[in-house]
Design an enzyme around this catalytic site. Structure first.
Site, PDB file in Angstrom:
ATOM      1  N   HIS A 104      -3.854  -1.160  -6.301  1.00 47.74           N
ATOM      2  CA  HIS A 104      -3.116   0.013  -7.161  1.00 47.74           C
ATOM      3  C   HIS A 104      -3.589   1.055  -7.805  1.00 47.74           C
ATOM      4  O   HIS A 104      -4.384   0.766  -8.896  1.00 47.74           O
ATOM      5  CB  HIS A 104      -1.843  -0.441  -8.152  1.00 47.74           C
ATOM      6  CG  HIS A 104      -0.745  -1.453  -7.501  1.00 47.74           C
ATOM      7  ND1 HIS A 104      -0.069  -1.887  -8.103  1.00 47.74           N
ATOM      8  CD2 HIS A 104      -1.085  -2.225  -5.934  1.00 47.74           C
ATOM      9  CE1 HIS A 104       0.640  -2.848  -7.386  1.00 47.74           C
ATOM     10  NE2 HIS A 104      -0.240  -2.662  -6.258  1.00 47.74           N
ATOM     11  N   ASP A 116       0.702  -1.271  -0.002  1.00 47.37           N
ATOM     12  CA  ASP A 116       0.157  -0.082  -0.312  1.00 47.37           C
ATOM     13  C   ASP A 116       0.589   0.965  -0.123  1.00 47.37           C
ATOM     14  O   ASP A 116       1.082   2.220   0.930  1.00 47.37           O
ATOM     15  CB  ASP A 116      -0.934   0.378   0.840  1.00 47.37           C
ATOM     16  CG  ASP A 116      -1.664  -1.025   1.547  1.00 47.37           C
ATOM     17  OD1 ASP A 116      -1.954  -1.968   0.577  1.00 47.37           O
ATOM     18  OD2 ASP A 116      -1.342  -1.977   2.619  1.00 47.37           O
TER      19      ASP A 116
END
Length: 375
Positions: free
Chosen positions: A43, A13
């Protein structure tokens, strides 16, 4: 042929999609190669005000850059179809999708078993069936992308995978639950399978993808390797038991480069970190929550499998550890550091002196890769 490898340094992340999008925009004749993980990615990319979350596809999708899913990954046809259909509403033409013939296929049985066990173990899984898929495929019950092209082979393999999991579910719940709870768990498993199986079969027929071996990649000038998660979740280097099932360093990408005889002098590695630590899912991380000022568009939110998205101060010693872990594969290659989410901490100053081996430092101030600038 050049290679650009995007590696997350933390627990995931961190902005790998943003960097992949930037490289897609600034490279000649590129293709994005997914070299680890699978359809659990989140993403986020923003281009010209259009926001898209890449899970199965590479993060050059908004720029019409094709995706290649390598055999170090797995993919789940229903999720690929869902993402494909969403992307069709955002771009005029969805870029080509290529999948290695030996890429591992996740089935509804893997997803259902993963969710069943996560409800008991609280491992920190995202509930997408990644670990279950990889574990199953290490044994005799293999399913590859090439199998999806032969209906007879596919049906026989699905039947055997179904039997495999029914025995596992019975053993697991018999050992750990009384009769009433056992029935509830079995029903939950079956409900998940039944709700997904039709969509699974439809997806195999609906998504326009092509199976190609690695030699096909030589038709591109720039190979952009998009990683998943981060080095601190690597199956070798992460803090067990809350690690991922794959290798999250540059290891797999460099193996592909060797297959294609890419000159090591033309390989760059981009290490990605936010300006604070993050973790989505259970497991150890540094303490001390960071208060953010601008995270309304945060992709990572609470879900029933991973739980809360957590933050902490950036730990330079952990970044150093992650880089040294990756150096066991990439010591002699050119390295660059990318620090993201700087818009959320306007007073933060990244200590570049801790990383004297880095050639360049980049900073990002929004999910739009046009905000990327030299630090």
């Amino acid at each position: 042929m050049k290679a650009k490898i995007v590696v997350g340094l933390g627990f995931g992340d961190c902005g790998k999609g943003l960097m992949t999008d930037y490289l897609s925009a600034t490279s000649t004749n590129p293709i994005v190669i997914r070299y680890t993980g699978g359809h659990q990615a989140g993403h986020t990319v923003v281009k010209d005000g259009i926001r898209h979350i890449n899970a199965s596809l590479g993060s050059g999708s908004l720029r019409n850059v094709p995706t290649y899913i390598s055999d170090y990954c797995c993919f789940y046809p229903p999720n690929l179809l869902r993402e494909y259909n969403v992307l069709k509403t955002k771009v005029e033409n969805v870029p080509k999708i290529y999948i290695n013939p030996r890429t591992i296929v996740t089935t509804p049985y893997d997803v259902a078993y993963n969710r069943l066990m996560e409800s008991r173990l609280n491992h920190g899984s995202c509930g997408m069936g990644i670990g279950a898929t990889m574990s199953r495929n290490e044994g005799a019950y293999k399913l590859f992308a090439i199998d999806l092209q032969n209906p007879m082979v596919l049906e026989e393999k699905l039947k055997q995978i179904k039997n495999y999991y029914e025995l596992k579910v019975y053993d697991e719940v018999t050992t750990n639950y009384f009769a009433k709870e056992r029935k509830q768990m079995q029903d939950k498993y079956l409900d998940t399978v039944e709700s997904e199986m039709k969509y699974f079969r439809d997806a195999i027929l609906s998504v326009p993808y092509y199976t190609r071996p690695y030699e096909f990649l030589k038709s591109y000038d720039t190979l952009i390797f998009e990683g998943a998660q981060g080095v601190l979740l690597d199956r070798d280097f992460g803090v067990f038991p809350n690690v991922t099932y794959g290798y999250t360093t540059s290891r797999n990408a460099l193996e592909i480069c060797k297959r294609l005889n890419v000159d090591s002098r033309l390989i760059d590695i981009y290490y990605i970190t936010r300006c604070y630590s993050t973790r989505h899912g259970n497991g150890w991380m540094p303490e001390g929550e960071v208060k953010l000022i601008k995270n309304e568009d945060e992709t990572n939110i609470f879900n029933e499998y991973q739980g809360n998205f957590r933050t902490a101060e950036l730990d330079y010693d952990l970044l150093r550890y992650a880089i040294e872990c990756d150096n066991s594969y990439s010591a002699d290659l050119d390295k660059k550091m990318v620090v993201t989410c700087l818009d959320q901490r306007p007073d933060f100053v990244f200590d570049k002196s801790r990383f004297p081996e880095m050639e360049l430092f980049f900073g990002s101030y929004s999910p739009d890769s046009t905000s990327l600038t030299s630090l």
